[in-house]
Design an enzyme around this catalytic site. Sequence first.
Site, PDB file in Angstrom:
ATOM      1  N   LYS A 246       0.852  -1.197   0.000  1.00  0.00           N
ATOM      2  CA  LYS A 246       0.000   0.000   0.000  1.00  0.00           C
ATOM      3  C   LYS A 246       0.879   1.235   0.000  1.00  0.00           C
ATOM      4  O   LYS A 246       1.719   1.427   0.893  1.00  0.00           O
ATOM      5  CB  LYS A 246      -0.900   0.039   1.239  1.00  0.00           C
ATOM      6  CG  LYS A 246      -2.203  -0.694   1.056  1.00  0.00           C
ATOM      7  CD  LYS A 246      -3.026  -0.631   2.313  1.00  0.00           C
ATOM      8  CE  LYS A 246      -3.864   0.598   2.380  1.00  0.00           C
ATOM      9  NZ  LYS A 246      -4.727   0.601   3.583  1.00  0.00           N
TER      10      LYS A 246
HETATM   11  C1  E4P Z   1      -7.870   0.589   3.798  1.00  0.00           C
HETATM   12  O1  E4P Z   1      -7.098   0.285   2.911  1.00  0.00           O
HETATM   13  C2  E4P Z   1      -7.817   1.929   4.438  1.00  0.00           C
HETATM   14  O2  E4P Z   1      -6.537   2.190   4.979  1.00  0.00           O
HETATM   15  C3  E4P Z   1      -8.858   2.021   5.511  1.00  0.00           C
HETATM   16  O3  E4P Z   1     -10.081   1.568   4.963  1.00  0.00           O
HETATM   17  C4  E4P Z   1      -8.962   3.410   6.046  1.00  0.00           C
HETATM   18  O4  E4P Z   1     -10.127   3.527   6.750  1.00  0.00           O
HETATM   19  P1  E4P Z   1     -10.112   3.776   8.325  1.00  0.00           P
HETATM   20  O5  E4P Z   1      -9.867   5.224   8.529  1.00  0.00           O
HETATM   21  O6  E4P Z   1     -11.462   3.358   8.798  1.00  0.00           O
HETATM   22  O7  E4P Z   1      -9.011   2.930   8.880  1.00  0.00           O
END
Ligand code: E4P
Length: 228
Positions: free
Chosen positions: A94
């Site tokens: 990521k």
């Molecule tokens: C997923 O790849 C994201 O990092 C995640 O959904 C971010 O959302 P959050 O703020 O609920 O963690």
Amino acid sequence: MKFFLDSAKLDEINKAYEDWGIDGVTTNPKHIQASGKPFLTAISDIAAWIKEKGLEGVDRFPVSVELDPHLTEAEDMVNAARKISAMCENFVIKIPCLPGGVKAARILEKEGIRTNLTLVFSPSQAIWAGRAGCLFVSPFIGWKEDNGEDCRGYIQDIVDIYENYGWYGKTQIIAAAVRSPKQIVDCAVSGADIVTAGFAVYAQSIKHAYTTQGIGTFTDAWDNTAGN
Ligand code: E4P
């Protein structure tokens, strides 16, 4: 539609896989922190779980692992990504949608290291993931809707753009930061390939007040049926 679990907690991952057949996992520094384990321990434990379940292979059960957010230069991101990728073939790297991130994603995809361009909040940002040939792009929902924006159109725009240029299905759209059953439905209507959400959101999406009420009504009828 594929469901990814937004978590680094092994017990949640295992239960969501065993009970609901989730298709993959996404993690980020917040989820790693919530796991209570150091980053390398948390992802090593997920890699060991994948082997234990016989789920080896990025197409079978992709696990998105976010880079150290201090890294913003492409060279640093690429070096860190190579080390993480070597830990488990299911790991997808990521990378935040930054100038250095787009450059790093292009380099890594050319090396066969799959990437997930994340912290995406606009169709213009999503175009960069399609151009780079990323495996995933993660347009966030919750953060925008928490600030009053409606996201059905935004995801639809990304889907339309990806269909226009042959990227749809090649760079899979993960609707991220999904916080409610309604947001799951909105993303499904708009054509997102995948949603990623927390364990509680999926549990909530299975339930409905009328279902509970109906069980009560039918139970009463069953119990008051002569001969039952
Ligand atoms: C997923 O790849 C994201 O990092 C995640 O959904 C971010 O959302 P959050 O703020 O609920 O963690």
